[in-house]
Design a protein around this motif. Sequence first.
Motif: not given
Length: 158
Positions: A21-44
């Motif tokens: 495993i090279l890296w592991r990150v949480a599946r949630e966006a870092i940002g402000t407003g409605s973006v903060e904590g928004s969960i990733d659904h798909d790798t596109v």
Amino acid sequence: MVWAAPNTGYLHCLDTQKGQILWRVAREAIGTGSVEGSIDHDTVAVTNRAAVLVGSRHVRSLDIQDGSQQWVTEIQRQSGRAVCNSDSCLIPQQDGSVVMLDVATGSVLTDVPDVGSGIRWGMSGTLVADDDVICAATPLSVLSLIHISEPTRLGMIS
């Protein structure tokens, strides 16, 4: 290889040669407003520079080397899966439009309200593409949106 198991809170990048495993990150966006904590659904998209992920309120890019977030762009809810190439992503929106983002910067290149002649995309579902066409698949139909005879219409085919 970029991978996320169903029902897990993490995205992993694996070295397929060494099995590490090279890296592991949480599946949630870092940002402000409605973006903060928004969960990733798909790798596109995965390029040699980035992994592009779509969530319910965002699109974001992670550096392929270390998993750090490079950019995040707020979007409305999607009506289906996006389609990407190395330069841009087309994302179907619930209002029937399709937004095109620059993969390198996350900038909105265009918001396409219709496919020409006033024909709306409609509630398009998953977008699929090859070198000749881009299609929207819905539960009831498959709509051919762009043909190779219109190669630069949305910038997806060069």
